[in-house]
Design a protein around this motif. Structure first.
Motif, PDB file in Angstrom:
ATOM      1  N   MET A   1     -28.118 -25.062 -14.894  1.00  0.00           N
ATOM      2  CA  MET A   1     -28.715 -25.350 -13.461  1.00  0.00           C
ATOM      3  C   MET A   1     -29.688 -24.329 -12.954  1.00  0.00           C
ATOM      4  O   MET A   1     -29.225 -23.078 -13.016  1.00  0.00           O
ATOM      5  CB  MET A   1     -27.633 -25.989 -12.609  1.00  0.00           C
ATOM      6  N   LYS A   2     -30.113 -24.632 -11.816  1.00  0.00           N
ATOM      7  CA  LYS A   2     -30.753 -23.693 -10.918  1.00  0.00           C
ATOM      8  C   LYS A   2     -30.462 -23.925  -9.580  1.00  0.00           C
ATOM      9  O   LYS A   2     -30.315 -25.160  -9.045  1.00  0.00           O
ATOM     10  CB  LYS A   2     -32.353 -23.787 -10.934  1.00  0.00           C
ATOM     11  N   VAL A   3     -30.338 -22.806  -8.458  1.00  0.00           N
ATOM     12  CA  VAL A   3     -30.119 -22.982  -7.346  1.00  0.00           C
ATOM     13  C   VAL A   3     -30.865 -22.104  -6.373  1.00  0.00           C
ATOM     14  O   VAL A   3     -31.256 -20.955  -6.787  1.00  0.00           O
ATOM     15  CB  VAL A   3     -28.398 -22.628  -7.226  1.00  0.00           C
ATOM     16  N   LEU A   4     -31.022 -22.542  -5.027  1.00  0.00           N
ATOM     17  CA  LEU A   4     -31.829 -21.684  -4.165  1.00  0.00           C
ATOM     18  C   LEU A   4     -30.862 -21.374  -3.163  1.00  0.00           C
ATOM     19  O   LEU A   4     -30.249 -22.411  -2.738  1.00  0.00           O
ATOM     20  CB  LEU A   4     -32.992 -22.400  -3.600  1.00  0.00           C
ATOM     21  N   VAL A   5     -30.670 -19.922  -2.765  1.00  0.00           N
ATOM     22  CA  VAL A   5     -30.167 -19.724  -1.439  1.00  0.00           C
ATOM     23  C   VAL A   5     -31.075 -19.294  -0.474  1.00  0.00           C
ATOM     24  O   VAL A   5     -32.197 -18.559  -0.697  1.00  0.00           O
ATOM     25  CB  VAL A   5     -29.278 -18.259  -1.884  1.00  0.00           C
ATOM     26  N   VAL A   6     -30.797 -19.655   0.837  1.00  0.00           N
ATOM     27  CA  VAL A   6     -31.893 -19.577   1.700  1.00  0.00           C
ATOM     28  C   VAL A   6     -31.190 -18.469   2.506  1.00  0.00           C
ATOM     29  O   VAL A   6     -30.167 -18.515   3.312  1.00  0.00           O
ATOM     30  CB  VAL A   6     -32.295 -20.926   2.634  1.00  0.00           C
ATOM     31  N   GLY A   7     -32.033 -17.523   2.948  1.00  0.00           N
ATOM     32  CA  GLY A   7     -31.632 -16.160   3.791  1.00  0.00           C
ATOM     33  C   GLY A   7     -31.928 -14.973   3.327  1.00  0.00           C
ATOM     34  O   GLY A   7     -32.411 -14.814   2.051  1.00  0.00           O
ATOM     35  N   ASN A   8     -31.743 -13.902   3.841  1.00  0.00           N
ATOM     36  CA  ASN A   8     -31.938 -12.498   3.669  1.00  0.00           C
ATOM     37  C   ASN A   8     -30.823 -11.458   3.768  1.00  0.00           C
ATOM     38  O   ASN A   8     -31.204 -10.438   3.721  1.00  0.00           O
ATOM     39  CB  ASN A   8     -33.259 -12.300   3.705  1.00  0.00           C
ATOM     40  N   GLY A   9     -29.721 -11.832   4.318  1.00  0.00           N
ATOM     41  CA  GLY A   9     -28.802 -11.122   4.821  1.00  0.00           C
ATOM     42  C   GLY A   9     -27.462 -10.721   3.783  1.00  0.00           C
ATOM     43  O   GLY A   9     -27.751 -10.948   2.510  1.00  0.00           O
ATOM     44  N   GLY A  10     -26.711  -9.818   4.362  1.00  0.00           N
ATOM     45  CA  GLY A  10     -25.389  -9.632   3.543  1.00  0.00           C
ATOM     46  C   GLY A  10     -24.654 -10.997   3.029  1.00  0.00           C
ATOM     47  O   GLY A  10     -24.258 -10.902   1.987  1.00  0.00           O
ATOM     48  N   ARG A  11     -24.608 -11.937   3.848  1.00  0.00           N
ATOM     49  CA  ARG A  11     -23.797 -13.146   3.425  1.00  0.00           C
ATOM     50  C   ARG A  11     -24.789 -13.744   2.162  1.00  0.00           C
ATOM     51  O   ARG A  11     -24.144 -14.149   1.416  1.00  0.00           O
ATOM     52  CB  ARG A  11     -23.843 -14.040   4.687  1.00  0.00           C
ATOM     53  N   GLU A  12     -25.913 -13.721   2.458  1.00  0.00           N
ATOM     54  CA  GLU A  12     -26.876 -14.472   1.369  1.00  0.00           C
ATOM     55  C   GLU A  12     -26.702 -13.597   0.030  1.00  0.00           C
ATOM     56  O   GLU A  12     -27.021 -14.217  -1.271  1.00  0.00           O
ATOM     57  CB  GLU A  12     -28.322 -14.576   1.635  1.00  0.00           C
ATOM     58  N   HIS A  13     -26.650 -12.439  -0.024  1.00  0.00           N
ATOM     59  CA  HIS A  13     -26.565 -11.597  -1.226  1.00  0.00           C
ATOM     60  C   HIS A  13     -25.214 -11.724  -1.781  1.00  0.00           C
ATOM     61  O   HIS A  13     -25.134 -12.136  -2.968  1.00  0.00           O
ATOM     62  CB  HIS A  13     -26.329 -10.004  -0.930  1.00  0.00           C
ATOM     63  N   ALA A  14     -24.099 -11.990  -0.851  1.00  0.00           N
ATOM     64  CA  ALA A  14     -22.825 -12.565  -1.590  1.00  0.00           C
ATOM     65  C   ALA A  14     -22.792 -13.762  -2.084  1.00  0.00           C
ATOM     66  O   ALA A  14     -22.254 -14.026  -3.314  1.00  0.00           O
ATOM     67  CB  ALA A  14     -21.667 -12.288  -0.478  1.00  0.00           C
ATOM     68  N   LEU A  15     -23.524 -14.590  -1.597  1.00  0.00           N
ATOM     69  CA  LEU A  15     -23.649 -16.129  -2.075  1.00  0.00           C
ATOM     70  C   LEU A  15     -24.217 -15.911  -3.387  1.00  0.00           C
ATOM     71  O   LEU A  15     -23.810 -16.679  -4.264  1.00  0.00           O
ATOM     72  CB  LEU A  15     -24.429 -17.005  -1.064  1.00  0.00           C
TER      73      LEU A  15
END
Length: 425
Positions: A1-15
């Motif tokens: 599967m492929k997933v997109l994470v929206v954002g550019n902060g520390g939270r998004e790095h962790a996600l």
């Protein structure tokens, strides 16, 4: 599967980091990402702004991405989930209506009052003179909040009437927070300790995440201006089993029930910022409609289950069947910020030591305000890194985290030295 994470902060790095660990995930794309996501295995940055919904959905369709996870609040409040849903695309997060719990403090206060959810007494003002007249009836300290999104910086604790009047002028007249300050809330100051309580919801069921405590103030001893968060730890020793059950029954369940009764069942991450008084009374300070930052980083350090599967179960209404497993260790995250944060962060410096940090199961450096320029990691935002560590005790985790902080710090770095101390005391 492929997933997109929206954002550019520390939270998004962790996600992105945790999603990429799942055996069911082949690729993780991050829009727009940072220097940390750029260097993660199975992760690729995408140069699309989080508010460009049409470009994002076109990318999702072209790349045959299976689902999207939204990190920051701005696209949620702007309706990204509604837009993706209209294109028959899976997107984990609340609708624009539900995101108003975070997008408008006036909206959330009215919601809490309708549904009997405990919160501080407050008044709403759009006229600065009316707000100043109300101050004569107040005791100090008191809290003044901009209504809209202000990146965690729109809350001021006024210690006297002069400071309160100045704050009212800055927000309503001088537009310190722009359109976010068209309205203000003046509310009673509640004494106690702040706790972050986060749950993942599927529209009907929810899973509580481990408790955590953030550090909003910029300086040691909880002094200085409010920020987006200078560090966090998990679990929060303050929250025992009795208080945990009380939070669920008095805050989380009435919130989800209230939203459902109003025709807006909640799907995604719901974060209640709580004040716990010395006798364990609970007041809701604010709602966030996404995972917290920097709480996400230490919490996901402790997650031992498949995060991608958990997100899929939330999207498909199957969380009642899911029981996540958590590392019993403590996790702590220390935010390293640019000098001058939050008002005038010094940008453009190089972080030369990050290339010298080897991979390890017990610590992790999450990026936030970083980017790659000519092969070097440079500072592009106020909060730059979140240095996290696991330990058998909170003191052990703190010792490890600050040891790593010293290794990655640059000349103009700024950070608090007391993350975790309130729990240790």
């Amino acid at each position: 599967m492929k997933v997109l994470v929206v954002g550019n902060g520390g939270r998004e790095h962790a996600l992105a980091w945790k999603l990429a660990q799942s055996p069911i995930i082949k690729n993780v794309y991050v829009a727009t990402g940072n220097a940390g996501t750029y260097r993660e295995p199975k992760v690729e940055n995408v140069a699309i702004d989080p508010l460009q919904f049409e470009q994002l959905t076109d990318f999702v369709k072209t790349q045959h991405i299976d689902f999207t996870v939204v990190g920051p609040e701005a696209p949620l409040v702007a309706g990204i989930v509604d837009y993706f849903t209209s294109k028959d695309l899976l997107c984990l997060g609340p609708t624009a209506v539900n995101a108003q719990l975070e997008g408008s403090k006036v909206f959330s206060k009215a919601f809490m009052q309708r549904h009997g959810i405990p919160t501080a007494r407050s008044q709403v003002f759009t006229d600065p003179e009316a707000g100043k007249q109300y101050l004569a009836k107040c005791t100090y300290p008191l809290v003044i909040k901009a209504d809209g999104l202000a990146s965690g910086k729109g809350v001021v604790i006024a210690t006297d009437e002069s400071m309160a009047k100045q704050t009212i002028d800055e927000i309503l007249s001088q537009k310190r927070f722009g359109e976010a300050g068209n309205q203000i809330i003046i509310e009673d100051f509640i004494k106690g300790e702040e706790v972050s309580f986060i749950v993942l919801c599927d529209g009907e069921h929810y899973i509580p995440f481990p408790t955590s405590q953030d550090h909003k103030a910029r300086d040691d001893g909880d002094k200085g201006p409010n920020t987006g968060g200078m560090g966090a730890y998990s679990p929060a020793p303050l929250v025992n089993e009795q208080l945990h059950a009380k939070i669920l029954s008095e805050v989380i369940e009435p919130t989800l029930k209230g939203l459902a009764l109003e025709g807006n069942p909640f799907k995604g991450f719901l974060y209640a910022g709580l004040m716990i008084s010395p006798n364990q009374d609970i007041h809701v300070l604010e709602y966030n409609c996404r995972f917290g930052d920097p709480e996400t980083q230490p919490i996901l350090m402790r997650l031992q289950s498949d995060f991608a599967q958990m997100c899929l179960d939330a999207l498909h209404g199957k969380l009642s069947l899911y029981t996540p497993q958590w590392d019993p260790q403590f996790a702590i995250g220390v935010v390293l910020a640019a000098n001058g944060y939050p008002d005038r962060p010094q940008l453009g410096d190089v972080c030369p030591t990050l290339n010298d940090i080897p991979a390890n199961d017990f610590y992790k450096v999450f990026h936030a305000g970083t980017k790659i320029e000519e092969g070097k990691i440079t500072i592009s935002g106020g909060r730059v890194l979140c240095v996290c560590a696991l330990g058998d005790t909170l003191l052990d985790a703190k010792t490890k985290a600050y040891r790593l902080v010293k290794k990655v710090a640059w000349d103009s770095v700024f950070y608090r030295n007391d993350i975790g101390d309130k729990a240790l005391k």
